[in-house]
Design a protein around this motif. Structure first.
Motif, PDB file in Angstrom:
ATOM      1  N   LYS A 158       1.095  -1.122   0.350  1.00 40.26           N
ATOM      2  CA  LYS A 158       0.598  -0.253   0.009  1.00 40.26           C
ATOM      3  C   LYS A 158       0.701   1.074  -0.020  1.00 40.26           C
ATOM      4  O   LYS A 158       0.456   2.404  -0.187  1.00 40.26           O
ATOM      5  CB  LYS A 158      -0.950   0.145   1.435  1.00 40.26           C
ATOM      6  CG  LYS A 158      -1.771  -0.740   1.205  1.00 40.26           C
ATOM      7  CD  LYS A 158      -2.481  -1.093   2.646  1.00 40.26           C
ATOM      8  CE  LYS A 158      -4.260  -0.655   2.178  1.00 40.26           C
ATOM      9  NZ  LYS A 158      -5.161  -0.689   3.226  1.00 40.26           N
ATOM     10  N   THR A 159       2.520   1.395   0.050  1.00 41.26           N
ATOM     11  CA  THR A 159       3.027   2.077   0.252  1.00 41.26           C
ATOM     12  C   THR A 159       3.738   2.483  -1.156  1.00 41.26           C
ATOM     13  O   THR A 159       4.176   0.892  -1.282  1.00 41.26           O
ATOM     14  CB  THR A 159       3.651   2.342   1.676  1.00 41.26           C
ATOM     15  OG1 THR A 159       4.817   0.978   1.459  1.00 41.26           O
ATOM     16  CG2 THR A 159       2.806   2.231   2.368  1.00 41.26           C
ATOM     17  N   ILE A 160       4.511   3.422  -1.437  1.00 40.98           N
ATOM     18  CA  ILE A 160       5.840   3.660  -2.766  1.00 40.98           C
ATOM     19  C   ILE A 160       6.508   2.370  -1.896  1.00 40.98           C
ATOM     20  O   ILE A 160       7.739   2.662  -2.768  1.00 40.98           O
ATOM     21  CB  ILE A 160       5.876   5.297  -2.430  1.00 40.98           C
ATOM     22  CG1 ILE A 160       6.867   5.384  -3.590  1.00 40.98           C
ATOM     23  CG2 ILE A 160       6.755   5.987  -0.838  1.00 40.98           C
ATOM     24  CD1 ILE A 160       6.574   4.997  -5.018  1.00 40.98           C
ATOM     25  N   VAL A 166      10.367  -2.622  -5.829  1.00 42.22           N
ATOM     26  CA  VAL A 166      10.299  -3.033  -7.517  1.00 42.22           C
ATOM     27  C   VAL A 166      10.398  -3.341  -8.733  1.00 42.22           C
ATOM     28  O   VAL A 166      10.434  -4.265  -8.918  1.00 42.22           O
ATOM     29  CB  VAL A 166       8.536  -4.017  -6.831  1.00 42.22           C
ATOM     30  CG1 VAL A 166       7.651  -4.265  -8.802  1.00 42.22           C
ATOM     31  CG2 VAL A 166       7.888  -3.985  -6.199  1.00 42.22           C
ATOM     32  N   PHE A 167       9.789  -1.781  -8.980  1.00 45.35           N
ATOM     33  CA  PHE A 167      10.585  -1.338 -10.029  1.00 45.35           C
ATOM     34  C   PHE A 167      12.525  -0.858 -10.281  1.00 45.35           C
ATOM     35  O   PHE A 167      12.442  -1.408 -11.705  1.00 45.35           O
ATOM     36  CB  PHE A 167       9.433   0.028 -10.607  1.00 45.35           C
ATOM     37  CG  PHE A 167       7.931  -0.723 -10.702  1.00 45.35           C
ATOM     38  CD1 PHE A 167       8.167  -0.886 -11.814  1.00 45.35           C
ATOM     39  CD2 PHE A 167       7.103   0.562  -9.754  1.00 45.35           C
ATOM     40  CE1 PHE A 167       6.641  -0.661 -12.662  1.00 45.35           C
ATOM     41  CE2 PHE A 167       6.000   0.093 -10.061  1.00 45.35           C
ATOM     42  CZ  PHE A 167       5.539  -0.510 -11.694  1.00 45.35           C
ATOM     43  N   LYS A 168      12.320  -0.983  -9.097  1.00 41.19           N
ATOM     44  CA  LYS A 168      14.544  -0.867  -9.745  1.00 41.19           C
ATOM     45  C   LYS A 168      14.555  -2.016 -10.269  1.00 41.19           C
ATOM     46  O   LYS A 168      15.400  -2.607 -10.612  1.00 41.19           O
ATOM     47  CB  LYS A 168      14.648  -0.432  -8.344  1.00 41.19           C
ATOM     48  CG  LYS A 168      15.733   0.104  -7.985  1.00 41.19           C
ATOM     49  CD  LYS A 168      16.467   0.992  -7.006  1.00 41.19           C
ATOM     50  CE  LYS A 168      17.832   1.910  -6.700  1.00 41.19           C
ATOM     51  NZ  LYS A 168      17.913   1.917  -5.918  1.00 41.19           N
ATOM     52  N   PHE A 207      16.767  -3.260   0.310  1.00 41.86           N
ATOM     53  CA  PHE A 207      17.943  -3.936   0.670  1.00 41.86           C
ATOM     54  C   PHE A 207      18.337  -4.734  -0.361  1.00 41.86           C
ATOM     55  O   PHE A 207      19.784  -4.391  -1.130  1.00 41.86           O
ATOM     56  CB  PHE A 207      18.094  -4.363   1.903  1.00 41.86           C
ATOM     57  CG  PHE A 207      19.534  -5.147   2.493  1.00 41.86           C
ATOM     58  CD1 PHE A 207      20.550  -4.322   2.522  1.00 41.86           C
ATOM     59  CD2 PHE A 207      19.476  -6.601   2.055  1.00 41.86           C
ATOM     60  CE1 PHE A 207      22.035  -4.575   2.776  1.00 41.86           C
ATOM     61  CE2 PHE A 207      20.699  -6.801   2.704  1.00 41.86           C
ATOM     62  CZ  PHE A 207      22.497  -6.701   2.846  1.00 41.86           C
ATOM     63  N   ALA A 208      18.175  -5.489  -0.651  1.00 45.74           N
ATOM     64  CA  ALA A 208      17.873  -6.589  -1.771  1.00 45.74           C
ATOM     65  C   ALA A 208      17.657  -6.374  -3.021  1.00 45.74           C
ATOM     66  O   ALA A 208      19.401  -6.719  -3.735  1.00 45.74           O
ATOM     67  CB  ALA A 208      16.869  -8.010  -1.315  1.00 45.74           C
ATOM     68  N   VAL A 209      17.498  -5.412  -3.111  1.00 45.67           N
ATOM     69  CA  VAL A 209      17.631  -4.643  -5.145  1.00 45.67           C
ATOM     70  C   VAL A 209      18.843  -3.366  -4.807  1.00 45.67           C
ATOM     71  O   VAL A 209      19.536  -4.074  -5.861  1.00 45.67           O
ATOM     72  CB  VAL A 209      15.772  -4.393  -5.582  1.00 45.67           C
ATOM     73  CG1 VAL A 209      15.637  -2.606  -4.423  1.00 45.67           C
ATOM     74  CG2 VAL A 209      16.034  -3.872  -6.719  1.00 45.67           C
TER      75      VAL A 209
END
Length: 154
Positions: free
Chosen positions: A58-60, A66-68, A116-118
């Motif tokens: 529900k948040t940025i 996700v898009f990164k 962190f992961a991306v």
């Protein structure tokens, strides 16, 4: 007379933090809030904690990482490119931001492990690209030295 005192009820625990809807007033915020409100009805009970998490969908804080992942995909596809076309300054900038944002994602509240992961993967893919560029430039210098050596001996 027996002294049985009535004990007060235990304190009510505070409600878990919830993801607030977008506070914007524009059409995009209204559209986003409408979609999230409609999706709220279909979220299963087992996924509700993730859905309501301060860094949940529900948040940025969820959607930006996700898009990164597109940067990671681009970095992995660049592994097939010839090493002479690697932009050292571009890879260095992406590697530095990946490493810096990896650290930042672990010190902010709430901790954002998807961020962190991306960023860790962005940093790693770009460090691999920098290593490829370094090895290419080293091999080119070695070839130049080998070509100059026979010319000197003649």
């Amino acid at each position: 007379m027996s002294s049985t005192a009535v004990q007060p009820p235990p304190p009510v625990p505070p409600p878990p933090p919830s993801a607030a809807p977008s506070a914007g007033k524009g059409i995009h915020s209204k559209l986003y809030n409408g979609m999230i409100g409609a999706a709220d009805k279909f979220v299963p009970a087992k996924l509700r904690p993730l859905w309501m998490h301060p860094a949940g969908p529900k948040t940025i804080f969820f959607w930006a990482p996700v898009f990164k992942w597109g940067l990671v995909a681009a970095g992995l596809s660049d592994l097939a490119r010839p090493a002479d076309t690697i932009s050292v300054s571009g890879c260095a900038a992406l590697a530095a931001t990946g490493i810096i944002w990896s650290r930042y994602s672990l010190v902010i509240i709430p901790k954002n492990y998807s961020l962190f992961a991306v960023n860790l993967f962005v940093g790693i893919t770009q460090v691999v690209q920098l290593a490829r560029a370094y090895h290419y430039h080293q091999s080119q210098e070695k070839l130049k030295q080998e070509q100059q050596l026979p010319a000197v001996q003649n």
